[in-house]
Each structure stands twice: as C-alpha cells, then as structure tokens.
Motif scaffolding. Structure first.
Motif, short mmCIF file in Angstrom:
data_model
loop_
_atom_site.label_atom_id
_atom_site.label_comp_id
_atom_site.label_asym_id
_atom_site.label_seq_id
_atom_site.Cartn_x
_atom_site.Cartn_y
_atom_site.Cartn_z
N HIS A 97 0.93 -1.26 -0.29
CA HIS A 97 -0.03 -0.20 0.01
C HIS A 97 0.72 1.29 0.08
CE1 HIS A 97 -3.10 2.83 1.05
NE2 HIS A 97 -2.60 3.07 2.15
N VAL A 98 1.65 1.48 0.91
CA VAL A 98 2.58 2.86 1.03
C VAL A 98 3.42 2.69 -0.29
CG1 VAL A 98 4.26 3.91 2.59
CG2 VAL A 98 2.28 2.62 3.58
N PHE A 144 -1.44 7.20 -12.46
CA PHE A 144 -2.81 6.99 -12.23
C PHE A 144 -3.11 5.51 -11.87
CE2 PHE A 144 -7.30 6.39 -13.33
CZ PHE A 144 -7.85 7.64 -12.47
N ALA A 145 -2.37 4.68 -12.43
CA ALA A 145 -2.53 3.27 -12.21
C ALA A 145 -2.25 2.91 -10.87
CB ALA A 145 -2.08 2.33 -13.38
N PHE A 146 -0.85 3.33 -10.18
CA PHE A 146 -0.60 3.02 -9.00
C PHE A 146 -1.43 3.71 -7.99
CE2 PHE A 146 2.60 1.04 -11.26
CZ PHE A 146 3.72 0.40 -10.49
N GLY A 147 -2.06 4.87 -8.34
CA GLY A 147 -2.80 5.49 -7.31
C GLY A 147 -4.07 4.69 -7.12
N ILE A 148 -4.55 4.18 -8.05
CA ILE A 148 -5.71 3.08 -8.27
C ILE A 148 -5.50 1.99 -7.52
CG2 ILE A 148 -7.46 1.69 -9.43
CD1 ILE A 148 -8.12 4.85 -9.63
N LEU A 149 -4.39 1.28 -7.53
CA LEU A 149 -3.80 0.33 -6.66
C LEU A 149 -3.73 0.40 -5.25
CD1 LEU A 149 -1.34 -1.72 -9.17
CD2 LEU A 149 -3.58 -2.26 -8.68
N GLY A 150 -3.01 1.73 -5.03
CA GLY A 150 -3.12 2.34 -3.73
C GLY A 150 -4.37 2.52 -3.05
N LEU A 151 -5.02 3.04 -3.85
CA LEU A 151 -6.42 3.26 -3.12
C LEU A 151 -7.30 1.75 -2.88
CD1 LEU A 151 -8.29 5.69 -2.40
CD2 LEU A 151 -9.63 5.37 -4.69
N ILE A 152 -7.00 0.84 -3.63
CA ILE A 152 -7.52 -0.26 -3.33
C ILE A 152 -7.28 -1.16 -2.23
CG2 ILE A 152 -8.08 -2.74 -4.42
CD1 ILE A 152 -8.29 -1.26 -7.30
N THR A 153 -5.79 -1.10 -2.27
CA THR A 153 -4.99 -2.03 -1.25
C THR A 153 -5.39 -1.25 0.05
OG1 THR A 153 -3.00 -0.53 -1.58
CG2 THR A 153 -3.01 -2.81 -2.34
N GLY A 154 -5.60 0.07 0.14
CA GLY A 154 -5.93 0.95 1.53
C GLY A 154 -7.40 0.54 1.84
N ALA A 155 -8.30 0.26 0.81
CA ALA A 155 -9.63 -0.23 1.17
C ALA A 155 -9.75 -1.36 1.82
CB ALA A 155 -10.71 0.27 -0.12
N THR A 170 -9.12 -3.37 9.55
CA THR A 170 -8.62 -2.42 10.81
C THR A 170 -9.63 -1.50 11.21
OG1 THR A 170 -7.66 -0.75 9.26
CG2 THR A 170 -6.31 -2.55 10.26
N TRP A 171 -10.54 -0.76 10.27
CA TRP A 171 -11.50 0.13 10.47
C TRP A 171 -13.04 -0.40 10.51
CZ3 TRP A 171 -9.39 4.39 7.05
CH2 TRP A 171 -8.19 4.99 7.58
N GLY A 172 -12.96 -1.78 9.83
CA GLY A 172 -14.45 -2.34 9.94
C GLY A 172 -14.98 -2.04 8.65
N ALA A 173 -14.63 -1.35 7.64
CA ALA A 173 -15.46 -0.83 6.22
C ALA A 173 -14.29 -0.66 5.27
CB ALA A 173 -16.22 0.24 6.52
N TYR A 174 -14.82 -1.04 4.04
CA TYR A 174 -13.87 -0.67 2.93
C TYR A 174 -13.52 0.90 2.73
CZ TYR A 174 -14.04 -5.44 1.60
OH TYR A 174 -13.99 -6.96 1.39
N TRP A 175 -14.80 1.58 2.99
CA TRP A 175 -14.88 2.93 2.79
C TRP A 175 -15.33 3.60 3.95
CZ3 TRP A 175 -12.10 5.18 -0.96
CH2 TRP A 175 -11.94 6.72 -1.12
N THR A 224 -7.77 11.50 -1.17
CA THR A 224 -6.98 10.83 -2.07
C THR A 224 -8.11 10.54 -3.27
OG1 THR A 224 -5.78 9.63 -0.31
CG2 THR A 224 -5.91 8.40 -2.33
N ALA A 225 -9.21 10.15 -2.95
CA ALA A 225 -10.18 10.03 -4.16
C ALA A 225 -10.29 11.31 -4.80
CB ALA A 225 -11.65 9.48 -3.68
#
Length: 356
Positions: A178-179, A219-230, A236-241, A250-251
């Motif tokens: 992710h990072v 942009f492709a890496f940003g989308i992958l970062g957003l997916i891995t973060g979700a 950890t937080w209980g929801a994808y978003w 970020t979105a």
C-alpha cells in the motif's frame, strides 16, 4: 542489453524479494485476548490469556507473568508477579494474581500492562490492557504492597519476525504494498510535471508523450494504492470505505488526474491538447500535495500520521520491516517507471502510425 536493462532486473529482484519475505516471515508472538479485563483490588483474580503465534507449551516451566502499573517516571513503576500460571495449550494460559488491597495510585481507577516472559517467545506486553479499581485510596500503602516483586531479566525473541500489533495482525504486511505504491505514484507524477514544464519551454512533442505515459502509470498505481488501502481499512476500521478524510482527499486527487485524461480527449488539435494538458498537469500536482498531505492533518482521521493519529513509529516499522519496506519502495517505483516506459513506446508508435 543487460547494461541498459539493469534497473528492470533490479525491479524484478526487489519485488520478488518483497513478496517472498513480506509474506513468509512470521509475526512476533503476541497477546490476542485477555478475559476478563477488569478486576478489583484486594481479591484473588484469574484471567485467561489467548496468545498469537505463541508456544506456551514449550516453555511450560519457565513462564513468568507480571502486572505493571506505570508511574510518572521509570522509578515509580510497580509490578505484581502472577501467583500461578497454568498452560492449557500453545495458545492459552490461565494466570492467577493476588491483588493487594490498595493500588500505588491516587485514583480509584487505574490501568496496568500485562507482561508475559518466555524463553521461547521472548517478552510479550499487552500495554495498559487491564483495568483495576479500589474502594479507597492509600497511595503509600499501595507503593509498599506493590514494591515486593521486581522484573530482573526478560527474554528476547531473536528470530526473524515482524512486529505484532493487536489491531493490524497479519495485515501489517500490507505496509510493503500500500505505502510503496503511493511513493511510486508520487515520483511518477513528479517526473510528469518536469516533462510538462519542459514541453511548455520547448514545445517538443516527445515531452508531451512522456508526460502522458508517466501520468498513466502514476494513475494506475494510485488506483492500486486506493484499493489496497480500502482492503486494509476493512480489516482495521471495519469498512472498505469509512469516509475518512484521507480516503476522501485521495479520491478527489485521483479524480483530478482522471480529468487530465478527459481533457486530452476533448481536443483534436495535438498542439493545443499538449499545451493545455501540460498546464493542467502542473496544477493537478500542485493540488495533489495539500489534498493528501496537508488537509488530512488539519482534521480528525483514522489514518496513521493524520488528524492527531500517530504515524508508524520505530516499534511498528522496526528494523526487520525496514529490511523489506525500503526494497519494496524502490522496487515498486522502478516498476512504475518501467510501465511508463512501455506506455511511452506505445504512444510514440501510435503517433507515428497516425502521421503515416
């Protein structure tokens, strides 16, 4: 051939290393659960401890456990040793403590840490995970009662392991994906800005092609970062978003870059397309930095390092994790530039075909 492609070979080797080490190195033993967690002073109490990656049976006769109350400084710390330890299996213990009538505290309520020490697993700490109460306060008497036991020596787990964190568990491995994906995205966007400036100075079509290729990869890496973060947020937080400010900003940043590609498709004239998209790309990157790094720090956020929530420190990103994290950052970044180079060649080929 090899001299020209050494960085591609390095990218592959670093990413293979990242996946193998990042997925196979085990987590340190930890305390997953303690039940119950609240006790009253002046009573004999028993608690059940559930371990994580623990091997209690192998150290059955050499286990030690303490409750530790922390003071304002190190010399004020007080410990109470367990009166008995019963090993149920590798993952389960039963601990008994004889709590003194008074606590070394000026409050009726306090919290203490649980420390387990094993020659196999090393020392394991559940920080401030046990709640203690007392009917009346007698600070000096509590100091005397809690001053009998001492922690003289703690074992160290010398094996190659990643840190155990009760909220993250195995998802801490996502730190290697992710990072670094975000780091790679930032470098790709930064280089694209450089080529945008170059185009506005020289009006060289090649600079425009390189800008487009870098932005596509970023942009492709940003989308992958957003997916891995979700995915990480789900565990950890209980929801994808969670509509956290970091996720939202970020979105928004990625939508701004999505508009870059829409802008390019709105013009038929190649020179006008290149000129306007170069100007837009510079402002897009200028908006990206405050959206991702500034605004999340100005309000409450669940994301580490934002809104008063501490970032990963030396205990979370320890030396073992750094052995994988830094190579992962380099590997993903090199892969991003490799993808951008392929996208650039495709764009050049399409441009030549159109000219023909």
């Amino acid at each position: 051939m090899i001299r020209q492609s050494w960085w591609k070979i390095l990218a592959v080797l670093l990413l293979v290393y990242t996946f193998v080490a990042g997925l196979l190195v085990p987590l340190k033993p930890g305390i997953a659960e303690v039940s119950p967690r609240a006790f009253k002073a002046g009573s004999e109490v028993e608690m059940t401890v559930t371990g994580y990656n623990s091997m209690y049976s192998k150290a059955k006769n050499d286990l030690n456990a303490w409750l530790k109350l922390s003071g304002e400084n190190a010399k004020d710390e007080r410990v109470l040793k367990a009166s008995s330890i019963q090993v149920i299996n590798d993952r389960t213990l039963k601990l008994a403590f004889k709590l003194p009538e008074y606590l070394p505290s000026e409050s009726k309520d306090d919290v203490c840490s649980l420390i387990l020490d094993s020659p196999v697993d090393g020392a394991i700490v559940l920080p401030e995970g046990i709640a203690l109460t007392q009917d009346s306060v007698n600070f000096q008497e509590g100091l005397d009662l809690w001053s009998v036991d001492k922690i003289i020596h703690l074992n160290v787990n010398s094996g190659l392991t990643f840190p155990y964190r009760s909220v993250l568990y195995e998802t801490i491995r996502n730190q290697y994906y992710h990072v670094p994906l975000w780091f790679a995205m930032l470098f790709l966007f930064l280089f694209s800005v450089g080529f945008s400036v170059r185009y506005l100075r020289t009006f060289d079509a090649d600079a425009d092609h390189r800008t487009l290729a870098l932005n596509r990869a970023g942009f492709a890496f940003g989308i992958l970062g957003l997916i891995t973060g979700a995915i990480w947020a789900k565990y950890t937080w209980g929801a994808y978003w969670s509509w956290d400010v970091k996720q939202n900003m970020t979105a928004v940043a990625l939508l701004i870059y999505a508009a870059y590609f829409i802008l390019r498709g709105a013009f038929q004239d190649e020179e006008k397309k290149a000129r306007l998209s170069a100007v837009y790309n510079i402002f897009a990157f200028a908006a990206l930095i405050p959206l991702i790094f500034v605004i999340p720090r100005l309000t409450d956020s669940l994301h580490p390092g934002n809104g008063g929530n501490p970032a990963f420190g030396k205990d979370d990103l320890d030396n073992t994790m750094r052995m994988v994290f830094y190579p992962a950052g380099i590997g993903w970044t090199l892969l991003g530039f490799w993808i951008a180079a392929i996208a650039y060649r495709i764009e050049k080929l399409q441009s030549k075909l159109l000219d023909a």
